[in-house]
Scaffold this active site. Structure first.
Site, PDB file in Angstrom:
ATOM      1  N   LYS A  96      -0.035  -2.068  13.032  1.00  0.00           N
ATOM      2  CA  LYS A  96       0.228  -1.907  11.593  1.00  0.00           C
ATOM      3  C   LYS A  96       0.753  -3.239  11.113  1.00  0.00           C
ATOM      4  O   LYS A  96       1.844  -3.656  11.511  1.00  0.00           O
ATOM      5  CB  LYS A  96       1.238  -0.786  11.332  1.00  0.00           C
ATOM      6  CG  LYS A  96       1.587  -0.635   9.862  1.00  0.00           C
ATOM      7  CD  LYS A  96       2.316   0.668   9.603  1.00  0.00           C
ATOM      8  CE  LYS A  96       3.696   0.473   9.039  1.00  0.00           C
ATOM      9  NZ  LYS A  96       3.717   0.005   7.644  1.00  0.00           N
ATOM     10  N   GLY A 157      11.135   2.493   1.395  1.00  0.00           N
ATOM     11  CA  GLY A 157      12.491   3.036   1.358  1.00  0.00           C
ATOM     12  C   GLY A 157      12.968   3.461  -0.019  1.00  0.00           C
ATOM     13  O   GLY A 157      14.080   3.961  -0.154  1.00  0.00           O
TER      14      GLY A 157
HETATM   15  C1  LIG Z   1       8.190   2.600   9.180  1.00  0.00           C
HETATM   16  C2  LIG Z   1       7.359   1.741   8.404  1.00  0.00           C
HETATM   17  O1  LIG Z   1       6.357   1.271   8.843  1.00  0.00           O
HETATM   18  C3  LIG Z   1       7.755   1.431   7.015  1.00  0.00           C
HETATM   19  O2  LIG Z   1       7.657   0.066   6.834  1.00  0.00           O
HETATM   20  C4  LIG Z   1       6.861   2.196   6.144  1.00  0.00           C
HETATM   21  O3  LIG Z   1       6.288   1.388   5.220  1.00  0.00           O
HETATM   22  C5  LIG Z   1       7.460   3.446   5.625  1.00  0.00           C
HETATM   23  O4  LIG Z   1       8.040   3.354   4.356  1.00  0.00           O
HETATM   24  P1  LIG Z   1       9.083   4.478   3.893  1.00  0.00           P
HETATM   25  O5  LIG Z   1      10.289   4.303   4.744  1.00  0.00           O
HETATM   26  O6  LIG Z   1       9.311   4.215   2.447  1.00  0.00           O
HETATM   27  O7  LIG Z   1       8.447   5.820   4.132  1.00  0.00           O
END
Ligand SMILES: CC(=O)[C@@H](O)[C@H](O)COP(=O)(O)O
Length: 257
Positions: A96, A157
């Site tokens: 990712k 987040g």
């Molecule tokens: C865990 C991860 O890969 C994060 O960078 C992802 O983008 C999730 O975002 P949220 O925490 O907003 O769900």
């Protein structure tokens, strides 16, 4: 069933593994979610107090596929190096790809993202790019070798949920055959249901589950919402309309004399 780089998965929820109150609660949430794929930040775990090893061992015991991520990387060089380390640690060519461009919004640096995606695809990686909802950037990512796109719906987040539904809708329409996974910014199960109702293939989220009062229960709630949204999309939903339509057909009028 969802196919990602030739790998078929049953669950349409990809779960992040950061910020849980404890490893045991993380494990509970992963099991409750019935996810097939978790994403793990190599840099964060190796730099953090968990010192990588024990945490990675826990991840291996969860019985799910690992999608390592390059969270915390701000340059092409950092992201490429982190991806290569992740390939060694987790014995997977999935990555990712995150290349962060702004400290406040954590939005991707899409120019660096495309460059890193091209390098990694050329080295045999199966790249899952964390990107914006910009169609031109998405085209460049596809041309760079990506076979999956992961647009944000709001900053990481933030828990804001989908802030630009028309953009997500046009991305779905523009790439009808590409697996599209909404990544970042989902705050509630209803947000996840909304993007699945647009026809998205899956959702990746972390904070909304890890930060819930009961992460395992929240993980289960998201699983139900994602499934409901997916079924509703396939079932064919009504378009909203301005005027009332009687739900009971009026055949004749009752006569009172
Ligand atoms: C865990 C991860 O890969 C994060 O960078 C992802 O983008 C999730 O975002 P949220 O925490 O907003 O769900």
């Amino acid at each position: 069933m969802l196919e990602l780089y030739g790998h078929v998965v049953a669950s349409r929820l990809l779960l992040g593994t950061a910020r849980y109150p404890s490893p045991a609660i993380l494990a509970e949430a992963v099991h409750a979610s019935k996810t097939d794929i978790v994403t793990v930040s190599l840099r964060r775990e190796m730099a953090g107090s968990r010192a990588g090893g024990a945490f990675f061992e826990l991840i291996r015991t969860l019985g799910v596929r690992v999608l390592p991520n390059t969270a915390g990387c701000h340059t092409v060089a950092e992201a490429v190096l982190t991806a290569k380390m992740a390939r060694e640690v987790f014995a997977t060519d999935w990555i990712k790809l995150e290349v962060i461009g702004n400290h406040d919004t954590l939005q991707p640096d899409v120019f660096a993202l495309v460059e890193a995606a091209r390098i990694l695809s050329g080295e045999g990686f199966k790249v899952f790019p964390y990107t914006t909802d910009d169609l031109v950037v998405a085209e460049h990512l596809m041309e760079a070798g990506c076979q999956v796109l992961m647009p944000w719906c709001a900053p990481i987040g933030s828990a804001m949920g989908p802030v630009n539904l028309p953009a997500l809708r046009s991305m779905r329409a523009h790439f009808p055959d590409v697996p599209l996974i909404v990544d970042a910014g989902i705050g509630r199960p209803s947000h996840a249901a909304i993007v699945m109702e647009l026809g998205y293939d899956a959702v990746l989220l972390n904070t909304a589950v890890a930060g819930a009062a009961d992460p395992a229960a929240m993980a289960a709630a998201f699983t139900g919402a994602i499934e409901a949204g997916h079924i509703a999309f396939r079932a064919g939903m009504l378009e909203p309309r301005d005027m009332a339509v009687p739900s009971t057909p009026v055949i004749g009028k009752a006569v009172f004399s």
